[in-house]
Design a protein around this motif. Structure first.
Motif, PDB file in Angstrom:
ATOM      1  N   ALA A   1      33.889  68.552   4.985  1.00 44.99           N
ATOM      2  CA  ALA A   1      34.360  67.385   5.729  1.00 44.99           C
ATOM      3  C   ALA A   1      35.688  67.668   6.433  1.00 44.99           C
ATOM      4  O   ALA A   1      35.873  67.316   7.609  1.00 44.99           O
ATOM      5  CB  ALA A   1      34.506  66.188   4.800  1.00 44.99           C
ATOM      6  N   GLN A   2      36.627  68.302   5.727  1.00 41.96           N
ATOM      7  CA  GLN A   2      37.920  68.642   6.334  1.00 41.96           C
ATOM      8  C   GLN A   2      37.724  69.660   7.456  1.00 41.96           C
ATOM      9  O   GLN A   2      38.365  69.583   8.500  1.00 41.96           O
ATOM     10  CB  GLN A   2      38.874  69.203   5.258  1.00 41.96           C
ATOM     11  N   GLY A   3      36.821  70.616   7.243  1.00 44.08           N
ATOM     12  CA  GLY A   3      36.524  71.610   8.273  1.00 44.08           C
ATOM     13  C   GLY A   3      35.915  70.972   9.519  1.00 44.08           C
ATOM     14  O   GLY A   3      36.237  71.355  10.640  1.00 44.08           O
ATOM     15  N   GLN A   4      35.040  69.979   9.324  1.00 40.81           N
ATOM     16  CA  GLN A   4      34.453  69.256  10.458  1.00 40.81           C
ATOM     17  C   GLN A   4      35.547  68.542  11.265  1.00 40.81           C
ATOM     18  O   GLN A   4      35.545  68.570  12.493  1.00 40.81           O
ATOM     19  CB  GLN A   4      33.433  68.223   9.961  1.00 40.81           C
ATOM     20  N   GLU A   5      36.468  67.919  10.534  1.00 38.38           N
ATOM     21  CA  GLU A   5      37.565  67.218  11.203  1.00 38.38           C
ATOM     22  C   GLU A   5      38.444  68.205  11.970  1.00 38.38           C
ATOM     23  O   GLU A   5      38.826  67.949  13.119  1.00 38.38           O
ATOM     24  CB  GLU A   5      38.399  66.452  10.166  1.00 38.38           C
ATOM     25  N   ASN A   6      38.738  69.337  11.330  1.00 40.47           N
ATOM     26  CA  ASN A   6      39.540  70.358  12.003  1.00 40.47           C
ATOM     27  C   ASN A   6      38.799  70.940  13.210  1.00 40.47           C
ATOM     28  O   ASN A   6      39.418  71.267  14.224  1.00 40.47           O
ATOM     29  CB  ASN A   6      39.923  71.473  11.035  1.00 40.47           C
TER      30      ASN A   6
ATOM     31  N   ASN B   1      41.827  70.626  21.366  1.00 47.24           N
ATOM     32  CA  ASN B   1      43.006  71.466  21.588  1.00 47.24           C
ATOM     33  C   ASN B   1      44.241  70.910  20.876  1.00 47.24           C
ATOM     34  O   ASN B   1      45.352  71.003  21.364  1.00 47.24           O
ATOM     35  CB  ASN B   1      43.288  71.651  23.081  1.00 47.24           C
ATOM     36  N   GLU B   2      44.029  70.311  19.700  1.00 43.84           N
ATOM     37  CA  GLU B   2      45.136  69.783  18.904  1.00 43.84           C
ATOM     38  C   GLU B   2      45.622  70.865  17.943  1.00 43.84           C
ATOM     39  O   GLU B   2      44.915  71.810  17.625  1.00 43.84           O
ATOM     40  CB  GLU B   2      44.665  68.566  18.103  1.00 43.84           C
ATOM     41  N   ARG B   3      46.819  70.699  17.459  1.00 42.32           N
ATOM     42  CA  ARG B   3      47.404  71.609  16.475  1.00 42.32           C
ATOM     43  C   ARG B   3      47.147  71.065  15.071  1.00 42.32           C
ATOM     44  O   ARG B   3      47.198  69.855  14.846  1.00 42.32           O
ATOM     45  CB  ARG B   3      48.912  71.732  16.689  1.00 42.32           C
ATOM     46  N   PHE B   4      46.864  71.968  14.140  1.00 46.52           N
ATOM     47  CA  PHE B   4      46.677  71.583  12.747  1.00 46.52           C
ATOM     48  C   PHE B   4      46.856  72.822  11.883  1.00 46.52           C
ATOM     49  O   PHE B   4      46.805  73.945  12.370  1.00 46.52           O
ATOM     50  CB  PHE B   4      45.289  70.949  12.522  1.00 46.52           C
ATOM     51  N   LYS B   5      47.075  72.577  10.604  1.00 46.17           N
ATOM     52  CA  LYS B   5      47.259  73.674   9.663  1.00 46.17           C
ATOM     53  C   LYS B   5      45.926  74.378   9.461  1.00 46.17           C
ATOM     54  O   LYS B   5      44.909  73.744   9.206  1.00 46.17           O
ATOM     55  CB  LYS B   5      47.786  73.143   8.322  1.00 46.17           C
ATOM     56  N   GLY B   6      45.919  75.694   9.602  1.00 46.88           N
ATOM     57  CA  GLY B   6      44.703  76.486   9.443  1.00 46.88           C
ATOM     58  C   GLY B   6      43.954  76.710  10.762  1.00 46.88           C
ATOM     59  O   GLY B   6      42.833  77.201  10.769  1.00 46.88           O
ATOM     60  N   ARG B   7      44.581  76.349  11.860  1.00 46.77           N
ATOM     61  CA  ARG B   7      43.933  76.492  13.170  1.00 46.77           C
ATOM     62  C   ARG B   7      43.639  77.951  13.490  1.00 46.77           C
ATOM     63  O   ARG B   7      42.550  78.300  13.927  1.00 46.77           O
ATOM     64  CB  ARG B   7      44.835  75.881  14.252  1.00 46.77           C
ATOM     65  N   ARG B   8      44.602  78.805  13.265  1.00 43.70           N
ATOM     66  CA  ARG B   8      44.449  80.223  13.571  1.00 43.70           C
ATOM     67  C   ARG B   8      43.335  80.852  12.733  1.00 43.70           C
ATOM     68  O   ARG B   8      42.537  81.637  13.221  1.00 43.70           O
ATOM     69  CB  ARG B   8      45.772  80.940  13.337  1.00 43.70           C
ATOM     70  N   ALA B   9      43.280  80.479  11.458  1.00 42.93           N
ATOM     71  CA  ALA B   9      42.233  80.997  10.570  1.00 42.93           C
ATOM     72  C   ALA B   9      40.860  80.517  11.041  1.00 42.93           C
ATOM     73  O   ALA B   9      39.884  81.279  11.018  1.00 42.93           O
ATOM     74  CB  ALA B   9      42.487  80.560   9.130  1.00 42.93           C
TER      75      ALA B   9
END
Length: 161
Positions: free
Chosen positions: A123-128, A135-143
């Protein structure tokens, strides 16, 4: 030396320009005719040039390419836009067009690969993933980008990546 023999020496320059440039609604005979016209003008301006082949090649190539550039400039000018026909058969000029989109089978495979990737996310991955598309910034974006790139490695050489 007669005109026909002289033109036979330089007609390969005309053919090469025909491959490199596109002039709206011109056929092979139009290119040949323009080449002969430019050669005739060159022979009138430069007396005896047909004896010196290297000079003939250089002068003709420069004069013919400049002539073609002038024609293309005229064709692309704003004033001439109304003279242009609204439709031209794409199959006639398709070899000059560069494709920047995916073919249908590639698009289907790409969408399927994206679908498989989205199925592996929680669920968190879907949101990310939705944030990534926005094109928003979030923790784990690069990974996530690295993971997505690894998942879509079959499409590395296509236009989308």
């Amino acid at each position: 030396m007669d005109f026909k023999e002289t033109y036979d020496k330089v007609k390969w320059i005309v053919w090469k320009c025909q491959k490199n440039y596109y002039v709206h609604l011109w056929e092979k005979s139009d290119w040949e005719q323009e080449g002969m016209l430019v050669l005739y003008e060159l022979l009138q301006q430069e007396a005896g040039i047909e004896e010196d082949e290297s000079k003939l090649y250089r002068y003709f190539k420069t004069k013919f390419r400049n002539h073609i550039h002038d024609i293309i400039r005229k064709q692309e000018s704003q004033k001439r836009r109304l003279d242009r026909q609204p439709y031209e058969e794409v199959s006639d000029i398709s070899h000059r067009l560069q494709s920047k989109e995916l073919f249908l089978d590639e698009l289907v495979a790409f969408r399927e690969a994206i679908g498989h990737y989205k199925e592996t996310l929680d669920a968190q991955g879907q949101e990310n993933y939705q944030r990534l598309l926005g094109n928003e910034r979030f923790k784990g974006r690069r990974a996530m980008l690295r993971d997505l790139e690894e998942h879509l490695q079959d499409f590395r050489n296509s236009t989308i990546l």
